[in-house]
Design an enzyme around this catalytic site. Structure first.
Site, short mmCIF file in Angstrom:
data_model
loop_
_atom_site.label_atom_id
_atom_site.label_comp_id
_atom_site.label_asym_id
_atom_site.label_seq_id
_atom_site.Cartn_x
_atom_site.Cartn_y
_atom_site.Cartn_z
N HIS A 261 35.47 9.39 -23.95
CA HIS A 261 34.99 10.55 -24.70
C HIS A 261 33.91 10.11 -25.68
CE1 HIS A 261 39.09 12.59 -23.85
NE2 HIS A 261 38.16 13.13 -23.08
N TYR B 72 36.89 6.12 -28.77
CA TYR B 72 37.82 5.04 -28.44
C TYR B 72 38.87 5.48 -27.42
CZ TYR B 72 35.93 4.22 -33.13
OH TYR B 72 35.11 4.14 -34.24
N HIS B 73 38.42 6.14 -26.33
CA HIS B 73 39.34 6.62 -25.31
C HIS B 73 38.99 6.09 -23.91
CE1 HIS B 73 40.14 10.48 -27.91
NE2 HIS B 73 40.72 9.40 -28.40
N PRO B 74 38.76 4.80 -23.72
CA PRO B 74 38.46 4.31 -22.37
C PRO B 74 39.65 4.48 -21.44
CG PRO B 74 38.82 2.46 -23.85
CD PRO B 74 38.79 3.69 -24.70
#
Length: 540
Positions: free
Chosen positions: A301, A474-476
């Protein structure tokens, strides 16, 4: 460092690699059976840093090499050639120990979509029981929430006028109020809930691992860096890892579960010779099992940050005033309330970027403060931040090892804003943010648009602003995707295709990123994986 064959660490029923959001769940649930032995390997250290447990402590733990892997992406043409810092937890609890504490599950349609892709057992109806199982919801139990789980989920302990105004402004432009975005429907504006209890963070380590450590059948090793999976033909038999200067091996009688995250899990697979053959050959790794999807399908995101100067007092004023800052510390020490209980954001909005969509495609994170980056301090003026991201980006990236050295960080190619649809959503998202700022509840107290600035007006200029002023949330995810096509890495029971005794359970298995923050779904994945392991063992 050579392997001392006399230094075999031991044999266990299960080995879990990574004590993060999902790994801590697995360690807890698997050791509920006293006859089962589990080894949990964590490359980071113990969660003893006090800032981990103070909610606002992410300002201190992100970009701190003692708690954060401090990954950096490769230069990315889609965001003006910039490189972004990607914090990932290098500590017990993984990223749940330094994230923004926000509890969001995603949309019902996300999981129904996974199931429609052929992933049996992953519909919303089928995953909801696992969300409820893990949860201790402060508002009480209902059709969507549980109260018997170890993960504390509670309302915010901080309210500020500017956040209240933001909520009213959203409603004034037609976004409905929704007190439970994790309930029947996600669409609307609401205050976030957070994974916290009485003013303290509730990480996966605190919720799941700490109780399990009392059990004699769980062995935890920290500062244990996994080098590779040991394979005998197409059977995973153990793990080679480094601990206290020694290279050791641990054997698994039943299964190994990788829970090292969307970066760590594909890196370990590739270092073990599992991946795309030509890539492995190019970096000096023998391909033991061709699996071209490892490290592909990366999704994240990307948030576009808008900062507005305001005549309202914000947390910037409290932090920048030494006396008020002292008062903030005293308030927290005595009552566990106030600004130190702040999650990464206060208000969330899930809405459509344009008319005609059947569900929200953008999310807002509103903070009653502003800063250039976490850890760099807030701005010296009153301001708030309204970040907006596309929930289901079409752009895809990759994670690829650069060499056979498991300590060398992999190449992270995010390829942000590389898909045409993502460009359109980015432009429209900024327009929605400005509509909120122009609503009656906010307009009288907004002094200026500090970032990106009103000089950005045309669609081309807004796209330029998106490229220049965006950051990761920080949503890998999705680098070991679940499925049955040729690019899938695991099947619907999270077993690595073609290798016996090996599963992956973390955000990397998401075939498509969920519509929202990823911590709660990662915990759900850990819960469901543990259940599937137990079921499969009974049937063996």
């Amino acid at each position: 460092m050579s392997l001392d064959k006399d230094k075999v660490f031991g044999e266990f029923d299960y080995i879990v690699v990574g004590a993060g959001s999902a790994g801590c769940v697995l360690a807890n649930r698997l050791t509920e059976d006293p006859q089962v032995s589990v080894l949990l390997l964590e490359a980071g250290g113990r969660d003893w840093n006090p800032w981990i447990h103070i909610p606002v402590g992410y300002f201190k733990t992100m970009h701190n090499p003692s708690t954060d892997w401090c990954y950096v992406t490769d230069p990315d043409q889609g965001i003006d050639g910039r490189q972004l810092q990607w914090p990932r937890g290098k500590v017990l609890g993984g990223s749940s120990s330094l994230n923004g504490l926000l509890y969001i599950r995603g949309q019902h349609q996300d999981y129904d979509g996974w199931a429609a892709m052929g992933n049996e057992g992953w519909s919303y109806e089928e995953v909801l029981p696992y969300f409820k199982k893990s949860e201790c919801q402060s508002r009480g139990a209902d059709a969507y929430h549980g109260v018997d789980g170890p993960l504390k989920v509670s309302d915010l302990r901080l309210r500020r006028e500017i956040a209240d105004r933001f909520v009213k402004a959203a409603q004034q432009i037609g976004i409905p109020a929704n007190p439970d975005v994790n309930g029947e429907t996600q669409e609307g504006v609401s205050y976030f809930q957070q994974t916290a209890y009485k003013g303290l963070r509730c990480s996966s380590a605190k919720a799941f691992l700490r109780p399990a450590l009392k059990r004699p059948n769980l062995t935890l090793l920290t500062r244990a860096h996994t080098r590779r999976i040991l394979l005998e033909g197409k059977q995973a038999t153990g793990i080679e890892f480094e601990h206290k200067g020694k290279r050791l091996q641990a054997k698994a009688r039943h299964e190994i579960v990788l829970s090292a995250g969307a970066i760590g899990s594909p890196q370990i697979l590739q270092c073990s010779g599992v991946g795309e053959p030509e890539h492995l050959k190019s970096v000096g790794v023998d391909c033991l099992h061709p699996l071209p999807g490892v490290g592909e399908n990366l999704q994240d995101h990307l948030q576009i940050r808008l900062v507005f100067k305001t005549s309202c007092k914000t947390l910037n004023d409290e932090v920048n005033n030494p006396l008020k800052k002292l008062g903030v510390g005293i308030q927290y020490a005595f009552s566990r309330t106030g600004p130190l209980t702040l999650a990464a954001s206060q208000v969330c909005i899930f809405t459509q970027s344009r008319d005609g969509l059947d569900r929200p495609d953008i999310q807002f994170h509103m903070q009653p403060l502003s800063a250039d980056k976490p850890g760099e301090g807030v701005h010296p003026f009153s301001a708030f931040t309204a970040s907006v991201c596309q929930l289901r980006p079409h752009s895809r990236g990759t994670i690829k090892i650069r060499s056979a050295d498991p300590h060398e960080y992999p190449s992270i190619q995010a390829n942000y804003l590389s898909a045409e649809e993502d460009l359109r959503v980015a432009v429209n998202a900024i327009k929605v943010a400005r509509r909120i700022a122009e609503a009656d509840a906010l307009k009288p107290v907004i002094l200026d648009e500090h970032v990106p600035g009103r000089q950005y007006q045309t669609d081309e200029q807004l796209l330029d602003a998106a490229r220049r002023f965006s950051q990761t949330i920080y949503h890998p995810t999705s680098t070991c995707k679940m499925g049955s096509d040729e690019m899938a890495v695991v099947d619907s029971r999270l077993r690595v295709h073609g290798i016996k005794g090996l599963r992956v359970a973390d955000a990397s298995i998401m075939p498509l990123i969920v519509s929202g923050n990823t911590n709660a779904p990662s915990i759900m994945i850990g819960e469901k994986c543990a259940d599937m392991i137990k079921q499969d063992r009974v049937h063996d």
